[in-house]
Scaffold this motif. Structure first.
Motif, PDB file in Angstrom:
ATOM      1  N   LYS A  37       0.715  -1.178   0.216  1.00 23.38           N
ATOM      2  CA  LYS A  37       0.131   0.385   0.129  1.00 23.38           C
ATOM      3  C   LYS A  37       0.470   1.511  -0.011  1.00 23.38           C
ATOM      4  O   LYS A  37       0.327   2.865  -0.420  1.00 23.38           O
ATOM      5  CB  LYS A  37      -1.157   0.233   1.538  1.00 23.38           C
ATOM      6  N   PHE A  38       2.407   0.990   0.221  1.00 25.31           N
ATOM      7  CA  PHE A  38       2.723   2.072   0.191  1.00 25.31           C
ATOM      8  C   PHE A  38       3.532   3.088  -0.537  1.00 25.31           C
ATOM      9  O   PHE A  38       4.001   2.224  -1.450  1.00 25.31           O
ATOM     10  CB  PHE A  38       3.872   2.084   1.914  1.00 25.31           C
ATOM     11  N   GLY A  39       3.508   4.031  -0.565  1.00 29.35           N
ATOM     12  CA  GLY A  39       4.599   4.595  -2.314  1.00 29.35           C
ATOM     13  C   GLY A  39       4.282   4.753  -4.178  1.00 29.35           C
ATOM     14  O   GLY A  39       2.951   4.434  -3.921  1.00 29.35           O
ATOM     15  N   VAL A  40       4.676   5.054  -3.843  1.00 28.67           N
ATOM     16  CA  VAL A  40       4.624   4.561  -6.112  1.00 28.67           C
ATOM     17  C   VAL A  40       5.836   4.462  -6.619  1.00 28.67           C
ATOM     18  O   VAL A  40       6.941   4.398  -5.582  1.00 28.67           O
ATOM     19  CB  VAL A  40       4.051   6.230  -6.074  1.00 28.67           C
ATOM     20  N   ALA A  41       5.341   3.462  -7.617  1.00 28.74           N
ATOM     21  CA  ALA A  41       5.900   3.135  -8.329  1.00 28.74           C
ATOM     22  C   ALA A  41       7.943   3.664  -8.812  1.00 28.74           C
ATOM     23  O   ALA A  41       7.483   4.767  -8.827  1.00 28.74           O
ATOM     24  CB  ALA A  41       6.017   2.414  -9.966  1.00 28.74           C
ATOM     25  N   LEU A  42       8.633   3.406  -8.598  1.00 27.96           N
ATOM     26  CA  LEU A  42      10.410   4.459  -8.708  1.00 27.96           C
ATOM     27  C   LEU A  42       9.618   4.444 -10.216  1.00 27.96           C
ATOM     28  O   LEU A  42       9.967   6.337 -10.843  1.00 27.96           O
ATOM     29  CB  LEU A  42      11.193   3.730  -8.807  1.00 27.96           C
ATOM     30  N   GLY A  43       9.433   3.857 -11.414  1.00 27.27           N
ATOM     31  CA  GLY A  43       9.206   4.703 -12.840  1.00 27.27           C
ATOM     32  C   GLY A  43       8.330   5.389 -12.512  1.00 27.27           C
ATOM     33  O   GLY A  43       8.405   5.992 -13.911  1.00 27.27           O
ATOM     34  N   ASP A  44       7.438   5.532 -11.569  1.00 21.98           N
ATOM     35  CA  ASP A  44       6.199   6.926 -11.724  1.00 21.98           C
ATOM     36  C   ASP A  44       7.073   7.978 -10.933  1.00 21.98           C
ATOM     37  O   ASP A  44       6.673   9.439 -11.432  1.00 21.98           O
ATOM     38  CB  ASP A  44       5.113   7.098 -11.403  1.00 21.98           C
ATOM     39  N   ALA A  45       8.026   8.440 -10.985  1.00 22.33           N
ATOM     40  CA  ALA A  45       8.695   9.993 -10.119  1.00 22.33           C
ATOM     41  C   ALA A  45       8.475  10.752 -11.149  1.00 22.33           C
ATOM     42  O   ALA A  45       7.932  11.595 -10.819  1.00 22.33           O
ATOM     43  CB  ALA A  45       9.870   8.760  -9.621  1.00 22.33           C
ATOM     44  N   GLU A  46       9.610  10.625 -12.277  1.00 19.05           N
ATOM     45  CA  GLU A  46       9.646  11.827 -13.006  1.00 19.05           C
ATOM     46  C   GLU A  46       8.351  12.158 -12.895  1.00 19.05           C
ATOM     47  O   GLU A  46       8.276  13.209 -13.367  1.00 19.05           O
ATOM     48  CB  GLU A  46      10.401  11.522 -13.882  1.00 19.05           C
ATOM     49  N   ARG A  47       6.855  11.312 -13.535  1.00 21.87           N
ATOM     50  CA  ARG A  47       6.379  11.999 -14.194  1.00 21.87           C
ATOM     51  C   ARG A  47       5.469  12.826 -12.755  1.00 21.87           C
ATOM     52  O   ARG A  47       4.505  14.060 -12.745  1.00 21.87           O
ATOM     53  CB  ARG A  47       5.244  11.312 -14.498  1.00 21.87           C
ATOM     54  N   LEU A  48       5.927  12.019 -11.429  1.00 19.73           N
ATOM     55  CA  LEU A  48       4.836  12.697 -10.703  1.00 19.73           C
ATOM     56  C   LEU A  48       5.408  14.041  -9.895  1.00 19.73           C
ATOM     57  O   LEU A  48       4.436  14.754  -9.274  1.00 19.73           O
ATOM     58  CB  LEU A  48       4.623  11.700  -9.597  1.00 19.73           C
ATOM     59  N   VAL A  49       6.679  14.005 -10.345  1.00 19.35           N
ATOM     60  CA  VAL A  49       7.767  14.877  -9.203  1.00 19.35           C
ATOM     61  C   VAL A  49       7.310  16.449 -10.480  1.00 19.35           C
ATOM     62  O   VAL A  49       7.347  17.558  -9.814  1.00 19.35           O
ATOM     63  CB  VAL A  49       9.254  14.666  -9.567  1.00 19.35           C
ATOM     64  N   ALA A  50       7.005  15.997 -11.581  1.00 19.92           N
ATOM     65  CA  ALA A  50       6.661  17.192 -12.280  1.00 19.92           C
ATOM     66  C   ALA A  50       5.576  18.043 -11.781  1.00 19.92           C
ATOM     67  O   ALA A  50       5.123  18.455 -12.269  1.00 19.92           O
ATOM     68  CB  ALA A  50       6.804  17.172 -14.029  1.00 19.92           C
ATOM     69  N   ASP A  51       4.319  16.595 -12.356  1.00 24.27           N
ATOM     70  CA  ASP A  51       2.903  17.741 -11.492  1.00 24.27           C
ATOM     71  C   ASP A  51       3.068  18.838  -9.919  1.00 24.27           C
ATOM     72  O   ASP A  51       3.162  19.339 -10.437  1.00 24.27           O
ATOM     73  CB  ASP A  51       1.946  16.224 -10.868  1.00 24.27           C
ATOM     74  N   ILE A  52       3.862  18.104  -8.689  1.00 29.89           N
ATOM     75  CA  ILE A  52       4.434  18.159  -8.512  1.00 29.89           C
ATOM     76  C   ILE A  52       4.634  20.007  -8.503  1.00 29.89           C
ATOM     77  O   ILE A  52       4.318  20.640  -7.657  1.00 29.89           O
ATOM     78  CB  ILE A  52       5.645  17.627  -6.776  1.00 29.89           C
ATOM     79  N   ARG A  53       5.506  19.838  -8.673  1.00 32.33           N
ATOM     80  CA  ARG A  53       6.527  21.528  -9.276  1.00 32.33           C
ATOM     81  C   ARG A  53       5.893  22.110  -9.743  1.00 32.33           C
ATOM     82  O   ARG A  53       5.673  23.611  -9.981  1.00 32.33           O
ATOM     83  CB  ARG A  53       7.775  21.609  -9.957  1.00 32.33           C
ATOM     84  N   SER A  54       4.061  21.492 -10.633  1.00 29.96           N
ATOM     85  CA  SER A  54       3.672  22.493 -11.063  1.00 29.96           C
ATOM     86  C   SER A  54       2.820  23.137 -10.150  1.00 29.96           C
ATOM     87  O   SER A  54       1.491  24.565 -11.061  1.00 29.96           O
ATOM     88  CB  SER A  54       2.777  21.452 -12.406  1.00 29.96           C
ATOM     89  N   HIS A  55       2.712  22.603  -9.598  1.00 35.74           N
ATOM     90  CA  HIS A  55       1.708  23.471  -8.075  1.00 35.74           C
ATOM     91  C   HIS A  55       2.923  24.811  -7.546  1.00 35.74           C
ATOM     92  O   HIS A  55       3.938  23.991  -7.372  1.00 35.74           O
ATOM     93  CB  HIS A  55       1.151  22.436  -7.591  1.00 35.74           C
ATOM     94  N   SER A  56       2.590  25.861  -7.068  1.00 35.32           N
ATOM     95  CA  SER A  56       3.324  27.129  -6.816  1.00 35.32           C
ATOM     96  C   SER A  56       3.052  26.939  -5.364  1.00 35.32           C
ATOM     97  O   SER A  56       3.982  27.364  -4.544  1.00 35.32           O
ATOM     98  CB  SER A  56       3.108  28.191  -7.708  1.00 35.32           C
ATOM     99  N   SER A  57       2.206  25.880  -4.905  1.00 38.67           N
ATOM    100  CA  SER A  57       1.917  26.245  -3.844  1.00 38.67           C
ATOM    101  C   SER A  57       2.896  24.773  -2.645  1.00 38.67           C
ATOM    102  O   SER A  57       2.963  24.680  -1.605  1.00 38.67           O
ATOM    103  CB  SER A  57       0.686  25.809  -3.313  1.00 38.67           C
ATOM    104  N   LEU A  58       4.121  24.160  -3.951  1.00 37.87           N
ATOM    105  CA  LEU A  58       4.282  22.798  -3.332  1.00 37.87           C
ATOM    106  C   LEU A  58       6.067  22.581  -3.537  1.00 37.87           C
ATOM    107  O   LEU A  58       5.988  23.935  -4.834  1.00 37.87           O
ATOM    108  CB  LEU A  58       3.858  21.646  -4.620  1.00 37.87           C
ATOM    109  N   GLU A  59       6.697  22.711  -2.480  1.00 34.56           N
ATOM    110  CA  GLU A  59       8.374  22.798  -2.659  1.00 34.56           C
ATOM    111  C   GLU A  59       9.260  21.387  -3.355  1.00 34.56           C
ATOM    112  O   GLU A  59       8.764  20.997  -1.908  1.00 34.56           O
ATOM    113  CB  GLU A  59       8.714  23.630  -1.913  1.00 34.56           C
ATOM    114  N   PHE A  60       8.898  20.682  -4.607  1.00 37.17           N
ATOM    115  CA  PHE A  60       9.373  18.723  -3.930  1.00 37.17           C
ATOM    116  C   PHE A  60      11.226  19.322  -3.679  1.00 37.17           C
ATOM    117  O   PHE A  60      11.741  20.056  -3.562  1.00 37.17           O
ATOM    118  CB  PHE A  60       8.908  18.746  -5.747  1.00 37.17           C
TER     119      PHE A  60
END
Length: 492
Positions: free
Chosen positions: A202-225
């Motif tokens: 149940k924990f975490g996301v696949a390592l292969g999805d990390a780059e796509r999800l980090v790009a999503d995180i960085r698209s939000h001005s209220s989040l700092e990766f």
């Protein structure tokens, strides 16, 4: 005398069934001239007289020293390779306001995994910026409270959580620091229920999805990766799993740098401790050195700067500093057949059980036990320490040797119960959860009050109604009114 054929292969017949294995029991535990065990300068019979049994006891000085040792080990190891290390105490192992203060005084940050743990840390006065917030299913309310409090880092555990954390941060006008938890595929050598790096969990996301999800995180001005996070399991004795996980993360970490800064890398916790004399975990200094060397080499090969590295030990800090005290109620010899050889196991039943230590039933965990109220010259016998619950699986210690004259009324101690015992405790069979007491320099004080029967009935609205009715009847000459009280002492 020969070993009992029922004993597991790892369990050796002790030369002295009164002795304490130093890697298993708290550092200050010894026996006085009367043969009574003393911990933190306090005789265990005095603790029982003051607080009753069952009783969780923490060696405060040992907890503090282990916290300082782990912080120093990682700090020094990573300074030698040119970067910094941060240590978070994993509050899920055992958290109270006092524990939170001890950790911050030792220079540690604190990892919380629920709104309740967050509330405890804040009630202890911990600076919210030094908290990390975990969880695979954080509620909107928990996220709102965490962001509002100024929690330092939130660990994002799923794709859906990105927008939810971003929304909470935007609502409060904050730029929230976040990590992304990934599954590295490194499987620690541990019990399946504890291994948290498997892909099918149940924990975490696949390592292969990390780059796509980090790009999503960085698209939000209220989040700092700020970096990736992983956790490969629990009760891990060596550095190999951490080293392999770090190596796999560096490759992704390097690619993420193309899209922006990635100042941190969190390698989680799970460092093992000795529950029995057969356990041989690596020294924390050696483990820290090995991981630092591997990470430095991987970053050099990838031609990237070393990030700040974070770790999250919990059990390692508090587990070995705790013991649980019980009173023996009955003993029962059971004759068995061991592959054609007649054998006997002595069942020793105590006044607690799976409600105060669920790990044996949950994970098949092994523990060590000793008679603490006296010494004995009797030959050792194989025992199984059982609880008082209506479950055949209600076992506290599967296998150990005790003096053969162990008897009702004896005071028994179980080692290494500082972690995941109080935290997993329950009221099964309506047993009240025991108190937690700290000992240090010859004194004791209660950290968590033990429950009473009145505490258990207070949540039962039907019982409260009956008490009012009984009280009225008593005034009318009917049934007695007040509820009976537990003999367990209140906070002193």
């Amino acid at each position: 005398m020969p070993d009992n054929p029922l004993a597991p292969a790892w369990l050796q017949l002790p030369v002295d069934a009164n002795a304490f294995a130093p890697q298993v029991w708290p550092a200050t535990l010894s026996r006085d001239a009367d043969g009574v065990a003393v911990i933190g300068g306090v005789r265990v019979d005095k603790l029982v007289a003051d607080y009753g049994t069952p009783l969780y006891v923490l060696d405060e000085e040992y907890v503090r020293s282990r916290a300082e040792r782990v912080r120093r080990s990682f700090t020094e190891a990573f300074e030698r390779v040119g970067t910094a290390a941060e240590v978070y105490y994993a509050g899920k192992a055992f958290l109270s306001t006092d524990i939170a203060r001890w950790m911050t005084e030792a220079g540690l940050r604190i990892d919380v995994a629920s709104g309740g743990e967050l509330a405890v840390a804040l009630a202890a006065g911990v600076d919210a910026s030094r908290l990390g917030f975990h969880g695979n299913n954080k509620s909107d309310d928990e996220l709102d409270r965490a962001v509002a409090a100024g929690v330092g880092t939130i660990v994002i555990d799923s794709e859906q959580e990105i927008a939810r954390v971003a929304s909470a941060a935007s609502t409060h006008g904050r730029r929230q620091r976040v990590r992304l938890r990934v599954r590295t595929g490194v499987h620690a050598h541990t019990h399946d229920f504890l291994a948290t790096a498997h892909e099918d969990q149940k924990f975490g996301v696949a390592l292969g999805d990390a780059e796509r999800l980090v790009a999503d995180i960085r698209s939000h001005s209220s989040l700092e990766f700020v970096g990736l996070h992983c956790h490969i399991g629990s009760q891990i004795f060596g550095a190999d799993g951490f080293a392999e996980s770090a190596a796999r993360l560096v490759a992704v970490h390097a690619r993420l740098l193309a899209g922006g800064p990635v100042p941190e890398l969190n390698l989680g916790g799970g460092f093992g401790i000795a529950y029995t004399d057969a356990d041989r975990p690596d020294r924390i200094e050696d483990l820290a050195h090995r991981v630092a060397q591997v990470l430095a080499a991987e970053c050099e090969a990838a031609q990237i700067p070393l990030p700040t590295v974070a770790f999250e030990p919990g059990r390692y800090i508090v587990g070995p500093a705790g013991i649980t005290l019980y009173t023996v109620g009955t003993t029962k010899p059971v004759a068995l057949d061991a592959d054609g050889t007649a054998a006997q196991r002595l069942y020793v039943s105590v006044d607690g059980g799976m409600s105060d230590n669920a790990r044996t039933a949950l994970y098949g965990a092994d523990y060590s036990t000793r008679v603490l109220g006296r010494t004995s010259g009797a030959d050792p016998v194989l025992v199984r320490v059982a609880g008082k619950h209506c479950e055949s699986g209600d076992i506290v210690v599967n296998d150990d040797y005790l003096p053969g004259d162990v008897a009702p009324g004896d005071l028994l101690g179980v080692a290494a119960t500082g972690a995941y015992c109080w935290a997993l405790s329950s009221n099964y069979n309506y047993l009240a959860r025991p108190a937690v007491v700290a000992v240090r320099d010859g004194g004791s004080r209660m950290l968590v009050r033990g429950e009473t029967v009145d505490d258990l009935l207070a949540r039962d609205l039907g019982a409260r109604h009956s008490a009012v009715a009984a009280g009225t009847a008593a005034h009318d000459g009917g049934a007695p009114g007040p509820l009976g009280r537990s003999r367990r002492k209140e906070a002193l």
